[in-house]
Design an enzyme around this catalytic site. Structure first.
Site, mmCIF file in Angstrom:
data_model
loop_
_atom_site.group_PDB
_atom_site.id
_atom_site.type_symbol
_atom_site.label_atom_id
_atom_site.label_comp_id
_atom_site.label_asym_id
_atom_site.label_seq_id
_atom_site.Cartn_x
_atom_site.Cartn_y
_atom_site.Cartn_z
ATOM 1 N N LYS A 138 4.632 0.703 10.538
ATOM 2 C CA LYS A 138 4.516 2.174 9.512
ATOM 3 C C LYS A 138 4.185 3.389 10.909
ATOM 4 O O LYS A 138 4.663 4.442 10.546
ATOM 5 C CB LYS A 138 3.753 2.421 8.075
ATOM 6 C CG LYS A 138 4.147 1.722 7.075
ATOM 7 C CD LYS A 138 3.180 1.802 5.702
ATOM 8 C CE LYS A 138 3.574 0.788 5.424
ATOM 9 N NZ LYS A 138 2.233 -0.098 4.333
ATOM 10 N N ARG A 146 5.440 -13.399 8.839
ATOM 11 C CA ARG A 146 6.127 -11.442 8.785
ATOM 12 C C ARG A 146 6.988 -11.975 9.464
ATOM 13 O O ARG A 146 7.649 -12.386 10.635
ATOM 14 C CB ARG A 146 5.342 -10.602 9.399
ATOM 15 C CG ARG A 146 4.280 -10.613 11.102
ATOM 16 C CD ARG A 146 3.973 -9.533 11.332
ATOM 17 N NE ARG A 146 4.421 -8.230 11.374
ATOM 18 C CZ ARG A 146 4.460 -7.256 9.989
ATOM 19 N NH1 ARG A 146 2.749 -8.001 9.213
ATOM 20 N NH2 ARG A 146 4.315 -6.526 10.314
ATOM 21 N N GLU A 176 0.998 -1.603 -0.155
ATOM 22 C CA GLU A 176 0.340 -0.049 -0.014
ATOM 23 C C GLU A 176 1.242 1.350 -0.375
ATOM 24 O O GLU A 176 1.638 0.980 0.691
ATOM 25 C CB GLU A 176 -0.930 0.210 1.165
ATOM 26 C CG GLU A 176 -1.756 1.321 0.977
ATOM 27 C CD GLU A 176 -2.490 0.869 2.542
ATOM 28 O OE1 GLU A 176 -2.600 -0.187 3.282
ATOM 29 O OE2 GLU A 176 -3.503 2.621 2.435
HETATM 30 P P1 ATP Z 1 2.414 -2.240 8.329
HETATM 31 O O1 ATP Z 1 1.567 -3.097 8.973
HETATM 32 O O2 ATP Z 1 4.005 -1.486 8.733
HETATM 33 O O3 ATP Z 1 1.442 -1.023 7.356
HETATM 34 P P2 ATP Z 1 1.508 -3.694 5.950
HETATM 35 O O4 ATP Z 1 1.945 -4.716 6.161
HETATM 36 O O5 ATP Z 1 0.189 -2.866 5.863
HETATM 37 O O6 ATP Z 1 3.191 -3.248 7.044
HETATM 38 P P3 ATP Z 1 1.836 -3.195 2.686
HETATM 39 O O7 ATP Z 1 2.481 -2.311 2.487
HETATM 40 O O8 ATP Z 1 0.514 -3.213 3.515
HETATM 41 O O9 ATP Z 1 2.267 -2.866 4.615
HETATM 42 O O10 ATP Z 1 2.715 -4.683 2.837
HETATM 43 C C1 ATP Z 1 2.922 -5.198 1.674
HETATM 44 C C2 ATP Z 1 3.464 -6.556 1.627
HETATM 45 O O11 ATP Z 1 4.171 -6.712 2.373
HETATM 46 C C3 ATP Z 1 2.241 -6.749 1.521
HETATM 47 O O12 ATP Z 1 1.902 -8.606 1.692
HETATM 48 C C4 ATP Z 1 2.799 -7.664 3.313
HETATM 49 O O13 ATP Z 1 2.122 -9.285 4.344
HETATM 50 C C5 ATP Z 1 4.466 -8.204 3.730
HETATM 51 N N1 ATP Z 1 4.380 -7.825 4.732
HETATM 52 C C6 ATP Z 1 4.704 -6.204 5.117
HETATM 53 N N2 ATP Z 1 5.356 -6.343 6.395
HETATM 54 C C7 ATP Z 1 5.971 -7.506 6.762
HETATM 55 C C8 ATP Z 1 6.797 -8.566 8.003
HETATM 56 N N3 ATP Z 1 6.887 -7.401 8.839
HETATM 57 N N4 ATP Z 1 7.711 -9.683 7.560
HETATM 58 C C9 ATP Z 1 7.055 -10.319 6.135
HETATM 59 N N5 ATP Z 1 6.868 -9.823 4.904
HETATM 60 C C10 ATP Z 1 5.431 -8.432 5.695
HETATM 61 MG MG MG Z 2 -1.926 -3.419 4.590
#
Ligand code: ATP
Ligand code: MG
Length: 578
Positions: free
Chosen positions: A294, A284, A49
């Protein structure tokens, strides 16, 4: 240093150890599940995102998705999941694109550029939503968000049906069209999937799939005032892109039934065709001594607790890059941590070791004095400059030699001298002998101090027959071996010594205030010196400074004539002993 950061290099790094995702891909291939004319055997996607900068956790997802596509001769799409317009921007889109490329991956292959935006599907998503309404699988609810939430019930208690659940199809369709036309205020109506208010999966209790939002979207502008929600958008985007394996983190496990439900209904109404993408979850990445949310990263930036998103102590990928981690080291790290189905913590030392292992082989060596202290060889000829040499890399003679001169006045590191030596200190103190690396053995004879008692210069005599590489050198047995720079040729440089940003291995675990865990000693700036041979080095060049660790010229601030180095890591892990 030559950058071999290409896809071929990545192929070489790609994880080769089997895991449950690879097993699923191979089982699907054995059943010919995704044999499709004109399409590669697997299609994955990385779906960020664009609401912030990528962090080290995203690197795991990028390496898994792009890495598997490479391993199995498929492709990986980069898809921006941009359905929350308030928080999204092109600044983030641009940063994400350049970060994925920096990591060594590319969404463009021989068949074209596979860059997508969920917002490109807004028309199609809207049409699919209408089809669900027409088939009796979705309805307009006119209750407010709090009421809808309360009616969803708890884990062990069924939810309640909305009074609008059995609203006639024609009425829902009409309301939905008028929502799109902007006739209603935010929150007045929502579109919900009609599934099962008693499902053991809360996500299946008639989830909201469209809501009214009068906000400007960074790509579609003001064309839309209704936006689809993640659970509706994500599975359909996967299906439109003909993704085979939709890999995501474990928190989406409970959303999988909904993922499958939406796609199955759309197949029934003829909007989509088999074979459908399938979601598989993996754990994760949680990294000790780091924050990867974030929201919390934003807090560090906004409260000026760090110097921006690319502060070299931040576990954002722009920060990690600026710190000096190489893309190869991040891929090596991701390969080492593997893929598992159980949540766990990875120790920061694993990341730090990956960059040591990567740079040990390829980083040229150089001498830097971080905190300079004058050393005067009193018995040394005043104008003499003794030529000395050292390999650029001890194991790679093909990388050449460095040449420098030893003069009467030198710079050494303050830490290599002690006026009152502690037990076990083998370096310079009055009466002790050490070797000046690649040069002579010297014996310390005294030191000068200022009016506060601070040491301002150290005095020593040298032994003319002790030069490294000559026969006489064997007659001297010394325990200390220190680095030095000639004061005639040393080049001044700013040196930024970074350490971990947090003192606590789990800074935000259990609802702790992570700001309390900030390491007050995570950044030290010194005015140091480096050897002349690297005076004109470009930004983002990596070195091992002998005895100090791995350093990089700062990507933003370092210029020829005004060098700035960041310490990436020390030569050894010192955290285990703390
Ligand atoms: P945040 O929780 O920090 O906002 P997010 O998961 O919402 O992060 P996205 O931009 O939606 O961020 O994530 C893009 C991809 O990266 C998704 O498929 C998510 O599952 C993966 N991802 C995010 N954080 C991790 C992590 N700590 N380990 C592995 N994959 C991750
Ligand atoms: Mg997300």
């Amino acid at each position: 240093m030559t950058e071999k950061n290409t896809a071929t290099q990545t192929e070489h790094n790609a994880e080769t150890v089997s895991n449950f995702i690879r097993q699923k891909i191979e089982a699907d291939a054995a059943q010919h599940k995704y044999d499709r004319v004109g399409l590669p055997p697997i299609i994955t996607r990385f779906p960020p995102e664009p609401n912030g900068y990528l962090h080290i956790g995203h690197a795991k997802s990028i390496c898994i998705n792009f890495g598997l596509a490479q391993t199995y001769g498929g492709r990986c799409n980069l898809r921006f999941d941009d359905t929350n317009p308030e928080k999204e921007s092109t600044e983030y889109v641009d940063s994400i694109k350049s970060t994925v490329k920096w990591l060594g991956f590319d969404w463009t292959d021989a068949t074209g550029e596979h860059l997508h935006y969920a917002s490109d599907y807004f028309e199609q998503l809207y049409a699919f939503a209408e089809k669900l309404i027409e088939a009796g699988h979705a309805y307009i609810d006119s209750q407010d968000a709090d009421t809808i939430r309360a009616q969803r019930g708890q884990l062990h208690e069924a939810g309640q049906n909305s009074p609008h659940r059995d609203r006639p199809t024609a009425e829902s369709l009409d309301l939905f069209r008028r929502m799109k036309a902007g006739e209603f205020k935010e929150g007045e109506h929502v579109l919900r999937a009609k599934i099962d208010m008693a499902s053991s999966f809360i996500a299946m209790r008639d989830p909201v799939i469209y809501r009214i939002r009068f906000v400007h979207h960074h790509r579609t502008g003001d064309a839309w005032c209704i936006y689809p929600l993640y659970d509706f958008t994500h599975c359909i985007s996967d299906a439109i892109e003909q993704v085979t394996h939709s890999l995501c983190t474990l928190e989406f496990e409970n959303n999988r039934p909904l993922y499958n439900w939406v796609l199955a209904r759309l197949v029934e109404v003829g909007a989509l065709a088999q074979p459908l993408p399938e979601q598989t979850e993996f754990a994760r990445l949680n990294l000790t001594y780091a924050i990867t949310s974030k929201r919390k990263l934003l807090q560090l930036v906004e409260e000026n607790l760090v110097d921006g998103w690319d502060d070299p102590r931040m576990m954002t990928l722009v920060g990690i890059r600026r710190r000096g981690f190489t893309p190869e080291s991040i891929r090596l790290f991701c390969e080492r941590i593997g893929v598992s189905k159980a949540d766990s913590w990875i120790d920061m030392s694993v990341l730090e070791q990956a960059v040591r292992d990567d740079l040990d082989e390829k980083a040229p060596r150089a001498v830097a004095v971080l905190k300079p202290l004058k050393l005067i060889l009193d018995n040394y000829p005043v104008d003499h400059a003794e030529p000395c040499k050292a390999p650029v890399h001890p194991h790679h003679p093909e990388m050449g030699e460095r040449h420098f001169e030893l003069t009467r006045e030198l710079w050494i590191d303050q830490d290599d001298f002690m006026a009152e030596p502690v037990k076990g200190f083998f370096r310079l103190f009055v009466g002790n002998k050490v070797r000046l690396r690649y040069g002579f053995v010297i014996e310390c004879t005294g030191f000068d101090t200022d009016e506060h008692g601070n040491v301002t210069a150290v005095h020593a005599n040298y032994f003319a027959d002790s030069k490294s590489g000559t026969e006489g050198s064997n007659n001297y047995k010394v325990k200390g071996n220190i680095h030095w720079l000639s004061d005639v040729s040393a080049v001044p440089a700013e040196i930024r010594v970074y350490d971990r940003l947090f003192n606590d291995a789990h800074p935000d675990a259990g609802g702790k205030d992570f700001l309390q865990a900030l390491n007050p000693d995570s950044k030290h700036i010194t005015q140091g010196m480096v050897e002349q041979s690297i005076a004109n080095v470009a930004a983002e060049t990596h070195f091992q400074f002998e005895r100090h660790g791995y350093f990089v010229t700062d990507k933003v601030d370092s210029k020829a004539g005004a060098l700035v180095f960041n310490r990436i890591v020390g030569l050894k892990d010192t955290w285990q002993k703390r």
